[in-house]
Scaffold this active site. Structure first.
Site, PDB file in Angstrom:
ATOM      1  N   ALA A  19       0.819  -1.216   0.000  1.00 35.96           N
ATOM      2  CA  ALA A  19       0.000   0.000   0.000  1.00 35.96           C
ATOM      3  C   ALA A  19       0.851   1.264   0.000  1.00 35.96           C
ATOM      4  O   ALA A  19       0.318   2.366   0.055  1.00 35.96           O
ATOM      5  CB  ALA A  19      -0.943  -0.009   1.203  1.00 35.96           C
ATOM      6  N   GLU A 162      11.932   2.494  17.460  1.00 39.13           N
ATOM      7  CA  GLU A 162      11.780   1.490  16.395  1.00 39.13           C
ATOM      8  C   GLU A 162      12.342   0.133  16.793  1.00 39.13           C
ATOM      9  O   GLU A 162      12.484  -0.765  15.963  1.00 39.13           O
ATOM     10  CB  GLU A 162      12.437   2.013  15.109  1.00 39.13           C
ATOM     11  CG  GLU A 162      11.820   3.306  14.580  1.00 39.13           C
ATOM     12  CD  GLU A 162      10.491   3.098  13.843  1.00 39.13           C
ATOM     13  OE1 GLU A 162      10.368   2.126  13.084  1.00 39.13           O
ATOM     14  OE2 GLU A 162       9.567   3.924  14.044  1.00 39.13           O
ATOM     15  N   ARG A 194      13.219   8.243  12.391  1.00 40.72           N
ATOM     16  CA  ARG A 194      12.206   7.550  13.190  1.00 40.72           C
ATOM     17  C   ARG A 194      12.607   7.304  14.645  1.00 40.72           C
ATOM     18  O   ARG A 194      11.746   7.182  15.515  1.00 40.72           O
ATOM     19  CB  ARG A 194      11.888   6.180  12.571  1.00 40.72           C
ATOM     20  CG  ARG A 194      11.276   6.227  11.184  1.00 40.72           C
ATOM     21  CD  ARG A 194      10.617   4.886  10.904  1.00 40.72           C
ATOM     22  NE  ARG A 194      10.435   4.594   9.494  1.00 40.72           N
ATOM     23  CZ  ARG A 194       9.853   3.486   9.053  1.00 40.72           C
ATOM     24  NH1 ARG A 194       9.409   2.581   9.889  1.00 40.72           N
ATOM     25  NH2 ARG A 194       9.717   3.258   7.761  1.00 40.72           N
ATOM     26  N   HIS A 230      15.921   2.734   8.852  1.00 43.55           N
ATOM     27  CA  HIS A 230      16.416   2.160  10.113  1.00 43.55           C
ATOM     28  C   HIS A 230      17.922   1.967   9.983  1.00 43.55           C
ATOM     29  O   HIS A 230      18.426   1.696   8.885  1.00 43.55           O
ATOM     30  CB  HIS A 230      15.792   0.777  10.385  1.00 43.55           C
ATOM     31  CG  HIS A 230      14.328   0.808  10.718  1.00 43.55           C
ATOM     32  ND1 HIS A 230      13.414  -0.052  10.160  1.00 43.55           N
ATOM     33  CD2 HIS A 230      13.636   1.592  11.571  1.00 43.55           C
ATOM     34  CE1 HIS A 230      12.214   0.192  10.657  1.00 43.55           C
ATOM     35  NE2 HIS A 230      12.320   1.191  11.519  1.00 43.55           N
ATOM     36  N   CYS A 347      15.336  -7.685   9.008  1.00 51.34           N
ATOM     37  CA  CYS A 347      14.081  -7.070   9.481  1.00 51.34           C
ATOM     38  C   CYS A 347      13.115  -8.129   9.983  1.00 51.34           C
ATOM     39  O   CYS A 347      12.298  -7.876  10.860  1.00 51.34           O
ATOM     40  CB  CYS A 347      13.357  -6.340   8.351  1.00 51.34           C
ATOM     41  SG  CYS A 347      14.251  -5.005   7.612  1.00 51.34           S
TER      42      CYS A 347
HETATM   43  O1  SUG Z   1       8.560   0.034   8.759  1.00 53.17           O
HETATM   44  N1  SUG Z   1       7.669  -1.575   5.774  1.00 53.17           N
HETATM   45  C1  SUG Z   1       8.419  -1.583   7.004  1.00 53.17           C
HETATM   46  C2  SUG Z   1       9.729  -2.258   6.814  1.00 53.17           C
HETATM   47  C3  SUG Z   1      10.422  -2.496   8.129  1.00 53.17           C
HETATM   48  C4  SUG Z   1      11.785  -3.017   7.966  1.00 53.17           C
HETATM   49  N2  SUG Z   1      12.364  -3.251   9.220  1.00 53.17           N
HETATM   50  C5  SUG Z   1      13.665  -3.062   9.536  1.00 53.17           C
HETATM   51  N3  SUG Z   1      14.470  -2.350   8.768  1.00 53.17           N
HETATM   52  N4  SUG Z   1      14.093  -3.533  10.652  1.00 53.17           N
HETATM   53  C6  SUG Z   1       8.623  -0.164   7.535  1.00 53.17           C
HETATM   54  O2  SUG Z   1       8.857   0.747   6.722  1.00 53.17           O
HETATM   55  C7  SUG Z   1       5.709  -1.236   4.408  1.00 53.17           C
HETATM   56  C8  SUG Z   1       4.220  -1.236   4.537  1.00 53.17           C
HETATM   57  C9  SUG Z   1       3.464  -0.779   3.320  1.00 53.17           C
HETATM   58  O3  SUG Z   1       3.932   0.111   2.635  1.00 53.17           O
HETATM   59  O4  SUG Z   1       2.371  -1.308   3.117  1.00 53.17           O
HETATM   60  C10 SUG Z   1       6.384  -1.227   5.750  1.00 53.17           C
HETATM   61  O5  SUG Z   1       5.771  -0.936   6.762  1.00 53.17           O
END
Ligand code: SUG
Length: 416
Positions: A19, A162, A194, A230, A347
């Site tokens: 999304a 985070e 973040r 991150h 992740c």
């Molecule tokens: O928070 N993606 C996550 C990816 C998290 C990755 N985690 C680490 N790097 N530890 C985020 O950005 C995408 C959801 C969307 O676009 O539907 C999302 O939330």
């Protein structure tokens, strides 16, 4: 008691979709609106868990959270005419990235000798900020043995947190006491920083870490602006080793010196910009790798297959192996469905150093259970989700029933 590193991977939920919700996460933005494949996504994640178990490593998991999230829909009064992005938030499967589930300080590091876990508040994004209470409900069960674990509430939402994605730990063997490094952001150009410094400091205090065993480091604003939302997108640590891009931190030498002052055995494996650009590192997720200690004592780097497909990254990996450094193996894994939302192998897992016998066994994985979970996924997870399906009653029913089938097989119906 024998303390080992246990990786708790998030099982990819049945509502996995694209999304485009995460500003500053380039993969999420560029794949927004694509068709997703939840069944393939979950099977890819389970395949990674199997491959790590086959290396002889302890493996656990966390469950997908309830979606669509009725609580968020109620609290934000989301009717059918609500903005698409908010409806999509209530459907997000983002809890699969358990590196953001919590920050974990193992027992040898803490004042009371227990392993402390603080769920991340993830306040920067609505689809992630909804996670922590349901995450905590799982942590409370998995780590419910209060002789060995302390599970906190998330910290005040004023300060974005985070979780483990912005936290690293250095030690001489996982069961020894370690130095914990918290990496915060102050600015990221057009993208949000973040992790707030005060969130990191609060977590360190809550966990009872000794001040001389904690190091606070600032992320490079240029890295955040380039898509490293991150710190674990540009560096990863294991035992004595920091594997990092040279542009990860605001003050590179200052960061290495501060860690080495607290942890003199530090070994830095730095990838220079001239070998792999920051952009290429972020595109391929070279650093969003699992840096693992194998039972032989050697270290292996579990990278996404995207690294193998990049000439620059792969030739750097080959060079690293040839130069006899501390990382002795590079193992590619296919997690493409997660990668398209900005989530690599690192992740997808939360590291907890603990005695596996003290963890609720329902959250630990073995081959027989893995096969049962795969069967539930194969039978119940939607094959694909088109963006227009988000919000539909028929899909909601499928997603809810799929999760219930999983809970039932794992005897965790209490989380329904
Ligand atoms: O928070 N993606 C996550 C990816 C998290 C990755 N985690 C680490 N790097 N530890 C985020 O950005 C995408 C959801 C969307 O676009 O539907 C999302 O939330």
């Amino acid at each position: 008691m024998s303390l080992v590193e246990i990786n708790f991977d998030g099982i990819v939920g049945p509502s996995h979709n694209y999304a485009g919700l995460s500003l500053g996460n380039i993969a999420s933005s560029s794949h927004g609106g694509d068709t997703s494949y939840p069944r393939a996504a979950a099977l890819q994640g389970l395949g990674k868990m199997r491959s790590n178990m086959e290396l002889g490593l302890a493996q656990g998991f966390l469950l997908p959270l309830p979606r669509p999230n009725r609580v968020l829909i109620r609290d934000l009064a989301l009717g059918a005419d609500a903005p698409r992005q908010l409806i999509a938030a209530a459907w997000s499967a983002s809890s699969m990235w358990t590196a953001n589930a919590a920050t974990v300080s193992p027992a040898p590091d803490t004042a009371d000798g227990r392993c402390h876990l603080t769920p991340a508040n993830l306040v920067t994004m609505a689809h992630r900020a909804q996670e922590w209470r349901d995450t905590k409900a799982q942590l409370d069960i998995a780590f419910g043995d209060s002789q060995h674990f302390a599970v906190h509430d998330a910290i005040l939402p004023t300060f974005g947190d985070e979780g483990a994605a912005n936290h690293m730990r250095f030690c001489e063997g996982h069961g020894a006491s370690g130095v914990e490094v918290f990496v915060y952001g102050t600015q990221g150009g057009k993208f949000p920083a973040r992790q707030h410094e005060q969130a990191s400091r609060a977590v360190a205090r809550l966990h009872g870490l000794a001040p001389d065993k904690c190091v606070l480091i600032e992320q490079n604003p240029e890295a955040i602006a380039a898509g490293a939302f991150h710190n674990d997108v540009v560096s990863v640590a294991n035992e004595r080793v920091l594997f990092t891009h040279e542009r990860a931190f605001a003050d590179k030498q200052g960061a290495y010196d501060a860690i080495a002052a607290a942890f003199p055995a530090l070994q830095v494996v730095e990838v220079p910009e001239s070998a792999v650009s920051l952009e290429e590192a972020i595109r391929t997720y070279l650093f969003n790798a699992q840096l693992l200690t194998l039972p032989t004592g050697e270290m292996a780097l579990v990278v996404p297959t995207e690294c193998q497909e990049s000439a620059a990254v792969w030739s750097w990996c080959e060079h690293m192996l040839a130069t006899n450094g501390p990382i002795r193996k590079v193992i590619p894994v296919d997690v493409k469905q997660s990668m398209a939302n900005g989530g690599g192998p690192a992740c997808l897992r939360l590291r907890v150093v603990a005695d596996p016998a003290t963890v609720d066994p329902r959250f630990m994985l073995d081959e027989a259970k893995l096969e049962r979970v795969e069967a539930v996924v194969a039978e119940n997870w939607p094959e694909q989700i088109d963006p227009a399906d988000i919000g539909s009653d028929a899909l909601a029913k499928t997603v809810i029933e799929a999760r219930e089938a999983l809970l039932s097989v794992l005897s965790l119906d209490t989380l329904a």
